[in-house]
Scaffold this motif. Structure first.
Motif, PDB file in Angstrom:
ATOM      1  N   LEU B  65       0.850  -1.198   0.000  1.00 46.78           N
ATOM      2  CA  LEU B  65       0.000   0.000   0.000  1.00 46.78           C
ATOM      3  C   LEU B  65       0.883   1.243   0.000  1.00 46.78           C
ATOM      4  CD1 LEU B  65      -2.707  -1.092   2.631  1.00 46.78           C
ATOM      5  CD2 LEU B  65      -3.065  -0.799   0.154  1.00 46.78           C
ATOM      6  N   HIS B  66       1.966   1.154   0.740  1.00 46.81           N
ATOM      7  CA  HIS B  66       2.880   2.293   0.807  1.00 46.81           C
ATOM      8  C   HIS B  66       3.433   2.619  -0.571  1.00 46.81           C
ATOM      9  CE1 HIS B  66       6.369   4.740   1.973  1.00 46.81           C
ATOM     10  NE2 HIS B  66       5.607   5.058   3.009  1.00 46.81           N
ATOM     11  N   SER B  67       3.749   1.601  -1.363  1.00 51.80           N
ATOM     12  CA  SER B  67       4.340   1.895  -2.675  1.00 51.80           C
ATOM     13  C   SER B  67       3.296   2.255  -3.725  1.00 51.80           C
ATOM     14  CB  SER B  67       5.209   0.723  -3.146  1.00 51.80           C
ATOM     15  OG  SER B  67       4.380  -0.346  -3.526  1.00 51.80           O
ATOM     16  N   GLU B  68       2.038   1.879  -3.481  1.00 45.28           N
ATOM     17  CA  GLU B  68       0.997   2.144  -4.488  1.00 45.28           C
ATOM     18  C   GLU B  68       0.253   3.458  -4.270  1.00 45.28           C
ATOM     19  OE1 GLU B  68       0.216   0.263  -7.160  1.00 45.28           O
ATOM     20  OE2 GLU B  68       1.768  -1.208  -6.677  1.00 45.28           O
ATOM     21  N   LEU B  69       0.143   3.868  -3.002  1.00 47.90           N
ATOM     22  CA  LEU B  69      -0.680   5.046  -2.698  1.00 47.90           C
ATOM     23  C   LEU B  69       0.227   6.235  -2.386  1.00 47.90           C
ATOM     24  CD1 LEU B  69      -3.234   3.256  -0.327  1.00 47.90           C
ATOM     25  CD2 LEU B  69      -3.279   3.411  -2.829  1.00 47.90           C
ATOM     26  N   SER B  70      -0.384   7.388  -2.171  1.00 43.02           N
ATOM     27  CA  SER B  70       0.446   8.553  -1.842  1.00 43.02           C
ATOM     28  C   SER B  70      -0.347   9.576  -1.014  1.00 43.02           C
ATOM     29  CB  SER B  70       0.953   9.213  -3.124  1.00 43.02           C
ATOM     30  OG  SER B  70      -0.163   9.726  -3.832  1.00 43.02           O
ATOM     31  N   GLY B  71       0.419  10.503  -0.450  1.00 39.46           N
ATOM     32  CA  GLY B  71      -0.190  11.646   0.237  1.00 39.46           C
ATOM     33  C   GLY B  71      -0.978  11.273   1.479  1.00 39.46           C
ATOM     34  N   ASP B  72      -1.970  12.120   1.784  1.00 35.61           N
ATOM     35  CA  ASP B  72      -2.777  11.922   2.991  1.00 35.61           C
ATOM     36  C   ASP B  72      -3.604  10.645   2.913  1.00 35.61           C
ATOM     37  OD1 ASP B  72      -1.978  14.359   4.219  1.00 35.61           O
ATOM     38  OD2 ASP B  72      -3.253  15.403   2.784  1.00 35.61           O
ATOM     39  N   PHE B  73      -3.977  10.302   1.697  1.00 34.75           N
ATOM     40  CA  PHE B  73      -4.747   9.075   1.524  1.00 34.75           C
ATOM     41  C   PHE B  73      -3.913   7.880   1.979  1.00 34.75           C
ATOM     42  CE2 PHE B  73      -6.049   5.641  -1.597  1.00 34.75           C
ATOM     43  CZ  PHE B  73      -7.170   5.251  -0.887  1.00 34.75           C
ATOM     44  N   ARG B  74      -2.665   7.833   1.520  1.00 30.29           N
ATOM     45  CA  ARG B  74      -1.782   6.742   1.916  1.00 30.29           C
ATOM     46  C   ARG B  74      -1.632   6.677   3.435  1.00 30.29           C
ATOM     47  NH1 ARG B  74       4.225   6.382  -0.438  1.00 30.29           N
ATOM     48  NH2 ARG B  74       4.608   8.306   0.703  1.00 30.29           N
ATOM     49  N   LYS B  75      -1.343   7.828   4.024  1.00 28.24           N
ATOM     50  CA  LYS B  75      -1.158   7.873   5.482  1.00 28.24           C
ATOM     51  C   LYS B  75      -2.363   7.290   6.202  1.00 28.24           C
ATOM     52  CE  LYS B  75       1.936  11.427   7.232  1.00 28.24           C
ATOM     53  NZ  LYS B  75       2.028  12.750   7.859  1.00 28.24           N
ATOM     54  N   ALA B  76      -3.544   7.735   5.762  1.00 24.92           N
ATOM     55  CA  ALA B  76      -4.779   7.307   6.438  1.00 24.92           C
ATOM     56  C   ALA B  76      -5.012   5.814   6.262  1.00 24.92           C
ATOM     57  CB  ALA B  76      -5.968   8.112   5.901  1.00 24.92           C
ATOM     58  N   VAL B  77      -4.845   5.323   5.026  1.00 26.27           N
ATOM     59  CA  VAL B  77      -5.110   3.897   4.773  1.00 26.27           C
ATOM     60  C   VAL B  77      -4.124   3.028   5.558  1.00 26.27           C
ATOM     61  CG1 VAL B  77      -5.069   2.069   3.018  1.00 26.27           C
ATOM     62  CG2 VAL B  77      -6.167   4.260   2.516  1.00 26.27           C
ATOM     63  N   SER B 303     -10.785  16.055  -0.297  1.00 30.41           N
ATOM     64  CA  SER B 303     -11.113  15.736  -1.684  1.00 30.41           C
ATOM     65  C   SER B 303     -10.543  14.383  -2.085  1.00 30.41           C
ATOM     66  CB  SER B 303     -10.557  16.814  -2.614  1.00 30.41           C
ATOM     67  OG  SER B 303      -9.151  16.800  -2.509  1.00 30.41           O
ATOM     68  N   GLY B 304     -10.994  13.915  -3.225  1.00 24.57           N
ATOM     69  CA  GLY B 304     -10.428  12.708  -3.840  1.00 24.57           C
ATOM     70  C   GLY B 304     -10.590  11.456  -2.999  1.00 24.57           C
ATOM     71  N   ASP B 305      -9.578  10.560  -3.133  1.00 26.44           N
ATOM     72  CA  ASP B 305      -9.640   9.285  -2.428  1.00 26.44           C
ATOM     73  C   ASP B 305      -9.577   9.472  -0.915  1.00 26.44           C
ATOM     74  OD1 ASP B 305      -9.629   7.847  -4.874  1.00 26.44           O
ATOM     75  OD2 ASP B 305      -7.467   8.152  -5.022  1.00 26.44           O
ATOM     76  N   TYR B 306      -8.826  10.476  -0.518  1.00 22.39           N
ATOM     77  CA  TYR B 306      -8.735  10.755   0.919  1.00 22.39           C
ATOM     78  C   TYR B 306     -10.119  11.028   1.481  1.00 22.39           C
ATOM     79  CZ  TYR B 306      -7.208  13.300   5.182  1.00 22.39           C
ATOM     80  OH  TYR B 306      -7.010  13.732   6.462  1.00 22.39           O
ATOM     81  N   ARG B 307     -10.865  11.883   0.792  1.00 31.75           N
ATOM     82  CA  ARG B 307     -12.233  12.171   1.226  1.00 31.75           C
ATOM     83  C   ARG B 307     -13.094  10.909   1.238  1.00 31.75           C
ATOM     84  NH1 ARG B 307     -15.494  16.770  -1.727  1.00 31.75           N
ATOM     85  NH2 ARG B 307     -15.028  15.556  -3.586  1.00 31.75           N
ATOM     86  N   GLU B 308     -13.004  10.141   0.169  1.00 34.48           N
ATOM     87  CA  GLU B 308     -13.814   8.918   0.102  1.00 34.48           C
ATOM     88  C   GLU B 308     -13.514   7.991   1.271  1.00 34.48           C
ATOM     89  OE1 GLU B 308     -16.460   8.187  -1.958  1.00 34.48           O
ATOM     90  OE2 GLU B 308     -16.035  10.321  -2.213  1.00 34.48           O
ATOM     91  N   PHE B 309     -12.228   7.912   1.601  1.00 38.79           N
ATOM     92  CA  PHE B 309     -11.834   6.997   2.673  1.00 38.79           C
ATOM     93  C   PHE B 309     -12.367   7.477   4.027  1.00 38.79           C
ATOM     94  CE2 PHE B 309      -8.580   5.281   5.695  1.00 38.79           C
ATOM     95  CZ  PHE B 309      -8.996   3.956   5.601  1.00 38.79           C
ATOM     96  N   LEU B 310     -12.165   8.768   4.327  1.00 39.31           N
ATOM     97  CA  LEU B 310     -12.671   9.286   5.605  1.00 39.31           C
ATOM     98  C   LEU B 310     -14.187   9.152   5.685  1.00 39.31           C
ATOM     99  CD1 LEU B 310     -10.557  12.520   6.278  1.00 39.31           C
ATOM    100  CD2 LEU B 310     -10.099  10.166   6.996  1.00 39.31           C
ATOM    101  N   MET B 311     -14.855   9.475   4.578  1.00 43.36           N
ATOM    102  CA  MET B 311     -16.319   9.395   4.584  1.00 43.36           C
ATOM    103  C   MET B 311     -16.787   7.946   4.768  1.00 43.36           C
ATOM    104  SD  MET B 311     -17.155  12.501   4.488  1.00 43.36           S
ATOM    105  CE  MET B 311     -18.919  12.491   4.249  1.00 43.36           C
ATOM    106  N   THR B 312     -16.012   7.010   4.239  1.00 38.04           N
ATOM    107  CA  THR B 312     -16.343   5.595   4.440  1.00 38.04           C
ATOM    108  C   THR B 312     -16.240   5.236   5.916  1.00 38.04           C
ATOM    109  OG1 THR B 312     -15.527   5.084   2.225  1.00 38.04           O
ATOM    110  CG2 THR B 312     -15.714   3.236   3.772  1.00 38.04           C
ATOM    111  N   LEU B 313     -15.133   5.686   6.559  1.00 39.93           N
ATOM    112  CA  LEU B 313     -14.977   5.381   7.987  1.00 39.93           C
ATOM    113  C   LEU B 313     -16.063   6.061   8.817  1.00 39.93           C
ATOM    114  CD1 LEU B 313     -11.121   5.531   8.605  1.00 39.93           C
ATOM    115  CD2 LEU B 313     -12.533   3.584   7.947  1.00 39.93           C
ATOM    116  N   LEU B 314     -16.547   7.199   8.337  1.00 42.91           N
ATOM    117  CA  LEU B 314     -17.617   7.898   9.055  1.00 42.91           C
ATOM    118  C   LEU B 314     -18.993   7.278   8.771  1.00 42.91           C
ATOM    119  CD1 LEU B 314     -16.459  11.632   8.720  1.00 42.91           C
ATOM    120  CD2 LEU B 314     -16.587  10.270  10.828  1.00 42.91           C
ATOM    121  N   GLY B 315     -19.001   6.221   7.973  1.00 40.40           N
ATOM    122  CA  GLY B 315     -20.251   5.512   7.719  1.00 40.40           C
ATOM    123  C   GLY B 315     -21.131   6.180   6.683  1.00 40.40           C
ATOM    124  N   ALA B 316     -20.566   7.187   5.953  1.00 34.31           N
ATOM    125  CA  ALA B 316     -21.372   7.942   5.000  1.00 34.31           C
ATOM    126  C   ALA B 316     -21.264   7.378   3.575  1.00 34.31           C
ATOM    127  CB  ALA B 316     -20.939   9.408   5.006  1.00 34.31           C
TER     128      ALA B 316
END
Lengths: 318, 318
Positions: B65-77, B303-316
């Motif tokens: 995951l570290h090599s495939e993702l980047s930025g805040d999205f990577r950190k969060a995942v 925004s982007g994948d980061y937003r999608e990921f946080l919103m997923t964890l928030l159950g939205a």
């Protein structure tokens, strides 16, 4: 290395329980059968026996042993029957509730914190909460006054790194910090409590070695020269438990049986708590210190079922 | 109550791993698939996925995951993919290694110690030893200077009683002790550290209530009036985490998204660490404080994948 002898083919918990049930039922109690079973089972096997006994007979094995046995033998068998963490929590609670709180009583808390794995200490803290409705450190704080409270709360709150990793620079600088505080007779100084309750055992042994090299005396000797109070003597127990738990327990046993009369509580505690850990090494240290055989000394100084039980835990009975 | 949504029928770890493998292999990465899987699995399911992935593909899922993702999205995942205790140990280590050690950095240590169960704190201490070759408290002592060191070492060494048991006499006497120390601006006084790091959460809430009744102001307000240093503000975080973790985290999120720019690290930490604990309550507290909807605020500010990921964890997201 332990002296506990578990047979190659261990009966099932149900078989053990049936034999225990026969031993405690009817007229008279078959103490030797109880020794023969429980004295040859390790902690997880004893746990299964306790659970199975409860299921089969709808009563607690410990309660039944309590009503069937008596004296030092009862105390020893019951302590042995508990889970190690439960046993230590109960020993600590007993020490904290005793009227007199000298070194003899409080040293059990030092032993729990400094002569066991970090994992075991943690399990004792958990057991203490479950059994006594407060945390271990709250109990210490409400029963023990300053400055000893500060030392004991620090020690039982530790969760040390448990691998062999030594930093000689830290050993040297912390040896100096310890020396500074001891020189000023500030034995409850933050530095002392921090170093003794945070560093891993290997690091601390290096620090104590460094202390002697830099300042001439072994650290426990310098602490002794600070005074004869409980803080001084508990701190020396801390040093001993860290330097060599087996030597410490050899001395606990030696002190409990030398002179007139026997201190059965200390003798029981030392053998019961260490039989699954290092009684083999304690035996060697005992010989080094007293020039006599540990088994022989215990055999000479005790009697009856109590003797049989201790000798069984020491691996001297089959 | 958590917001994490786990499907009724959870695929097997092998099925999840195969889908994750497809998502990270070949040209481009299927971020939405990763979110769709990991964002809907609880800690023990994620652990099984990590273990199965390692077995199946002889590589670490986190490394991949570290090599495939980047930025805040990577950190969060990646934070989410770790075990909770491992994640917190890593967050704490990152805080301790950061050059600046202000409230923003160090408060994660307070959160670990005061906004989680005693059992979780213990697991973090264990993970810290395994990951970083020293104990959590040694790391704090080597990276943080006095007087903050004393507070943090005390807090992370605690193993509090975890049931609801309040002694009003203790609440009253300890409220007075706290007030005395605060009045003298001795915020690192032994009494403060002892009370805050030893008493159970229910007891402490009663003590804080008693403080306000006896002395007029809420305790965090009196602490604030002692000064504007890091010790003062960390102590207030301690009070907040004890009084209401959900309110504290609602404020962490609020602070991270209000004003110009977003503090993604704090936002990620709050949502990732609480998604399996109390994000539902955090949502309610957020509305109480800011009068707006938490989900909407996060949605607007990311925004982007980061937003999608946080919103997923928030159950939205489903």
């Amino acid at each position: 290395m332990a002296t506990l002898k578990v047979p190659d083919a261990v009966p099932s918990p149900t078989q053990d329980c049936e034999r225990l049930r026969n031993a405690v039922q009817g007229l008279g109690t078959d103490e030797r059968a109880i020794i023969g079973i429980l004295g040859h089972r390790n902690a997880s096997q004893r746990r299964k026996i306790r659970e199975t006994y409860q299921q089969l007979y709808k009563e607690s094995l410990v309660d039944r042993l309590h009503s069937e046995l008596s004296g030092d033998f009862r105390k020893a068998v019951i302590l042995w029957t508990y889970d190690p963490q439960e046993r230590d929590a109960k020993l600590a609670n007993e020490a904290l509730k005793s009227k007199k709180k000298g070194t003899k009583e409080l040293q059990v808390i030092v032993e729990i914190a400094c002569a066991n794995s970090p994992h075991h200490l943690q399990a004792v803290r958990q057991a203490y909460c479950s059994l006594f409705d407060c945390s271990f450190e709250e109990a210490i704080a409400s029963e023990v006054s300053l400055p000893i409270r500060k030392l004991l709360v620090g020690l039982v709150s530790s969760y040390r790194y448990d691998k062999e990793l030594v930093d000689m620079n830290i050993a040297s600088s912390e040896a100096s910090k310890l020396h500074e505080a001891i020189k000023r007779k500030q034995l409850d100084h933050d530095d002392i409590v921090y170093v003794l309750s945070t560093r891993n055992m290997y690091q601390l042994r290096a620090t104590f070695k460094c202390y002697q090299q830099k300042f001439g005396n072994p650290i426990d000797q310098d602490i002794e020269s600070c005074g004869e109070g409980v803080l001084e003597s508990l701190l020396r127990v801390v040093i001993w438990c860290i330097q060599s738990p087996e030597k410490h327990f050899a001395e606990v046993i030696g002190t409990s049986i030398t002179g007139l009369g026997t201190d059965e509580d200390s003798l029981t505690r030392a053998i019961v708590t260490r039989a699954e850990i290092d009684t083999m090494k304690i035996r060697g240290e005992y010989f080094n210190i007293y020039g006599t055989n540990l088994d022989g000394a215990v055999d000479d100084d005790t009697s009856g079922d109590y003797r049989e039980f201790l000798m069984t835990l020491l691996g001297a009975r089959i």
